[in-house]
Design an enzyme around this catalytic site. Structure first.
Site, mmCIF file in Angstrom:
data_model
loop_
_atom_site.group_PDB
_atom_site.id
_atom_site.type_symbol
_atom_site.label_atom_id
_atom_site.label_comp_id
_atom_site.label_asym_id
_atom_site.label_seq_id
_atom_site.Cartn_x
_atom_site.Cartn_y
_atom_site.Cartn_z
ATOM 1 N N ASN A 1 0.846 -1.188 0.000
ATOM 2 C CA ASN A 1 0.000 0.000 0.000
ATOM 3 C C ASN A 1 0.880 1.236 0.000
ATOM 4 O OD1 ASN A 1 -2.853 0.971 0.240
ATOM 5 N ND2 ASN A 1 -1.964 2.074 1.970
ATOM 6 N N GLU A 2 0.641 2.116 -0.927
ATOM 7 C CA GLU A 2 1.347 3.402 -0.978
ATOM 8 C C GLU A 2 2.822 3.269 -0.591
ATOM 9 O OE1 GLU A 2 -0.975 6.320 1.199
ATOM 10 O OE2 GLU A 2 -2.345 6.527 -0.485
ATOM 11 N N LYS B 1 -11.160 6.886 12.346
ATOM 12 C CA LYS B 1 -12.564 6.577 12.649
ATOM 13 C C LYS B 1 -13.543 7.622 12.116
ATOM 14 C CE LYS B 1 -12.223 8.079 17.521
ATOM 15 N NZ LYS B 1 -10.771 8.433 17.436
ATOM 16 N N GLU C 1 -8.197 4.828 -4.517
ATOM 17 C CA GLU C 1 -8.855 5.371 -3.324
ATOM 18 C C GLU C 1 -9.306 6.790 -3.616
ATOM 19 O OE1 GLU C 1 -6.336 5.477 0.136
ATOM 20 O OE2 GLU C 1 -5.554 3.474 -0.239
ATOM 21 N N CYS D 1 19.530 2.490 6.960
ATOM 22 C CA CYS D 1 20.204 1.486 7.792
ATOM 23 C C CYS D 1 21.478 0.995 7.100
ATOM 24 C CB CYS D 1 19.251 0.323 8.075
ATOM 25 S SG CYS D 1 19.099 -0.826 6.701
HETATM 26 C C1 GLA Z 1 -4.150 6.578 2.294
HETATM 27 C C2 GLA Z 1 -4.055 5.095 2.617
HETATM 28 C C3 GLA Z 1 -5.312 4.525 3.210
HETATM 29 C C4 GLA Z 1 -5.977 5.492 4.137
HETATM 30 C C5 GLA Z 1 -6.237 6.783 3.413
HETATM 31 C C6 GLA Z 1 -6.981 7.801 4.252
HETATM 32 O O1 GLA Z 1 -4.393 6.871 0.993
HETATM 33 O O2 GLA Z 1 -3.660 4.309 1.520
HETATM 34 O O3 GLA Z 1 -4.975 3.330 3.872
HETATM 35 O O4 GLA Z 1 -5.161 5.708 5.241
HETATM 36 O O5 GLA Z 1 -5.016 7.346 3.060
HETATM 37 O O6 GLA Z 1 -7.305 8.945 3.515
HETATM 38 ZN ZN ZN Z 2 17.269 -0.275 5.412
#
Ligand code: GLA
Ligand code: ZN
Length: 672
Positions: A148-149, A355, A306, A156
């Site tokens: 993810n992202e 939340k 997203e 290190c």
């Molecule tokens: C990012 C992440 C998600 C979530 C959103 C909230 O884009 O990928 O997991 O945290 O932000 O806006």
């Molecule tokens: Zn490293």
């Protein structure tokens, strides 16, 4: 092969709800009501999937994938490497990242592991292959969401060594590195590769060649880690399709490079709709730039992985999206070549930092919740227009040069304005100018192929590679139109200044030669006046004012004040069968629409055959034209009324475009 369909859905995190079977049942019912046909599953579920090292708990996921499949919902299955379980950090501290100050982080947060650590790679391999073995052949699993992202950097000892190895492969000898970085400056020659350390606040941060190569290395190493994840999955499922979610103007990874390793490009969009300083149209253009960039990194339809159906929780002020704007954002994605519109997230979490982040389903769990109703309307619309739109590519018209190495070098250089050069805003001005003329834009980097474009725009191309300068020469010689700006053609690919006339290799193409560049304070400007009736008669230059000598170009605007009054501010030059414009300063936003109206004459055909009202966005996919109303009131175009924030889709014909679809208004009022 199945015909492509528009995908609609969200991140789905049922691991947060396993103690609430009633919620899991409602999830499926509501997904069907919202026309959801895909979810990104299990992005942060590692601790549930592998609660202790080597003990796997996948049955809950099996049940959920089966139920989703039975309900017509496919799965974009995540590898869970974006956040690690606590046992992993405790047992193997080397997986934890070391910051630039050389301090190792504690367990916590996410997206913060070392990309080099063999232990992290091995543990990721094990969990990814467990998932691949169990679910990789499931007919419901249509895509893999790698991590993810991806982002950030690690300093290190393992990463230091990997950096040195990367430099060795790039330069061969330490002498070559020293030459490339001009290390004679301040006596910084490196005796051998082992002496090289990544940039640090308490160490080296003035050798810009080193900093540029560190950025390149971090991008390379992150992509290498991503490929590792991909290959772990493909060892088990050779034809697995993979994607990952990219971010808004993210600096740390060269997305052109990253996209080569993926089957699908996707990104996460969180525009601040309704901020008082921007109209919906302006926010949409900013988002449109990113859609077009993500389309361009693969040159094929992408997914919006997203976006937020309402307020986020992390912006300084998180505003609701007014009725219709969520639909507007979804349709804009499709208009720009998106084949998927997904939200973060399906159901609002009960606890922790997100939340209050809006989700398709809110804490009230109601289907007459406004956000849910609007999401359901978007799902319906996407289903209705899917056939004929999904899979349709975009044609090449104009290209903006957006190159990560240039951005890194440009923004790091200590030069005329260390207060910042707001490169992004330069790009957005050209983009908005073209878009407001109904011109479709794609982005290319310096490895890009210019074939098929009629216009190439190269704003602030400070780091200009000689092979790309040659491509630009050939492009113009063969009939293309080039727009280049101030602060271009300054340094080579290792950030060494070119000697001789500037912009390097292009003074004959542009017909101008840079002599000086003056920097302005915020709020300062220099008036310019037009010599050509088609351009704005007056406009103010800001930020940087380049002073150029004419070497054959025709001046279209000149500076009107300061010691450089009379020097060219905008020029055009004929070169070969093409022409090249040069813009010597950063003008105010209003300059760029009339400027590009002039540039495209005889070069490109706007989307729509007649001028469009302000706040109507136009773009093309194949022979489809999308008009989007960015106003809160209806607009009337050639006998058709487009509802507030709605879109109309037309087919291009030789004559009047044929209306195919007119999106109904989404109306909602709190007053019954
Ligand atoms: C990012 C992440 C998600 C979530 C959103 C909230 O884009 O990928 O997991 O945290 O932000 O806006
Ligand atoms: Zn490293």
């Amino acid at each position: 092969m199945n015909a492509p369909v528009l995908r609609y859905g969200a991140d789905y995190n049922p691991d947060q709800w396993l103690d609430r079977p009633d919620i899991l049942v409602q999830d499926i019912e509501l997904m069907q009501k919202a026309n959801v046909n895909v979810v990104s599953l299990g992005i942060f579920a590692w601790a549930t999937l592998e609660p202790e090292e080597g003990r796997y708990n996948l049955d809950w996921m099996a049940e959920i994938i089966d139920k989703l499949y039975a309900a017509g919902v496919s799965v974009d299955l995540a590898t869970p490497s974006g956040a690690r379980p606590a046992w992993l950090a405790r047992q193997y501290p080397e997986v934890l990242r070391v910051n630039a100050d050389r301090k190792r982080i504690l367990f916590g947060e996410r997206h913060n592991h070392c990309y080099t650590s063999p232990v992290y790679r091995e543990k990721v391999k094990q969990i990814n292959q467990q998932l691949a073995r169990r679910f990789g052949r499931h007919p419901g699993v249509i895509m893999w969401h790698l991590s993810n992202e991806y982002g950030g950097e690690c300093h290190c000892p393992l990463c230091q060594q990997a950096f040195r190895d990367w430099l060795k492969a790039r330069y061969g000898t330490i002498e070559a590195v020293n030459r490339a970085w001009n290390t004679k400056f301040w006596s910084h020659d490196y005796p051998d590769f082992d002496a090289i350390e990544s940039p640090a606040p308490h160490g080296e941060h003035s050798v810009h060649g080193l900093k540029l190569d560190w950025k390149r290395f971090v991008s390379h190493q992150t992509i290498d880690f991503m490929k590792w994840e991909r290959d772990c999955v493909r060892e088990i499922v050779p034809d697995a399709k993979v994607c990952t979610n990219m971010m808004y103007f993210y600096d740390g990874i060269d997305y052109f490079d990253m996209a080569k390793a993926l089957d699908l490009a996707t990104w996460d969009a969180y525009p601040t709709w309704h901020k008082p300083t921007e109209t919906i149209e302006q926010t949409a253009l900013d988002t449109g730039f990113m859609h077009d960039l993500i389309y361009s990194v693969k040159g094929q339809p992408f997914w919006l992985m997203e976006n937020c159906p309402g307020p986020t929780n992390w912006q300084p002020v998180s505003k609701v999206k007014k009725p219709g704007v969520n639909l507007f954002a979804g349709m804009q994605t499709v208009a720009h070549g998106g084949d998927g519109v997904l939200f973060f997230q399906w159901r609002q979490a009960r606890g922790s930092s997100e939340k209050f982040h809006a989700s398709m389903v809110s804490h009230d769990c109601r289907e007459d919740n406004r956000i849910f109703m609007e999401c359901a309307a978007l799902g319906r619309t996407l289903r209705e227009i899917s056939a004929g739109v999904a899979g349709t590519p975009r044609a090449r018209q104009a290209a903006i040069v957006y190159d990560w190495s240039n951005k890194w070098a440009l923004e790091d250089a200590q030069g005329p304005r260390n207060k910042g050069l707001s490169y992004k805003h330069e790009l957005l001005r050209h983009y908005a100018g073209l878009s407001r003329n109904g011109i479709d834009v794609q982005m290319v980097d310096q490895n890009g192929d210019l074939t098929g474009y009629a216009l190439v725009v190269a704003p602030m191309l400070y780091l200009l590679r000689e092979d790309f300068a040659q491509k630009l020469r050939d492009f113009v010689a063969q009939g293309g139109t080039l727009v280049m700006t101030y602060w271009s053609g300054v340094v080579n690919e290792t950030d060494l200044c070119y000697l001789g006339d500037a912009p390097h290799m292009l003074t004959d193409v542009l017909g101008v030669r840079r002599t000086e560049i003056d920097a302005l304070y915020d709020g300062e400007s220099r008036r310019c006046t037009a010599l050509d009736a088609a351009l704005p008669q007056a406009a103010n230059g800001t930020l940087l004012c380049e002073v150029a000598a004419l070497e054959g170009a025709r001046p279209l605007m000149v500076y009107d004040e300061d010691f450089f009054a009379g020097a060219p501010a905008v020029t055009v030059n004929a070169f070969g069968s093409g022409k090249a414009y040069y813009v010597a300063t950063r003008f105010e936003e209003a300059f760029y629409t009339p400027f590009y109206a002039q540039v495209i004459k005889g070069v490109l055909t706007p989307c729509w055959p007649a001028p469009l009202p302000d706040d109507v966005l136009a773009s093309r996919r194949g022979d489809l034209i999308f008009l989007q109303n960015a106003r809160s009131t209806p607009v009337h175009i050639d006998g058709v009324t487009i509802a507030p924030y709605a879109a109309a889709i037309y087919r291009q014909t030789d004559g009047k475009p044929e209306l195919l679809y007119n999106q109904p208004a989404f109306t909602w009022s709190p007053v019954k």
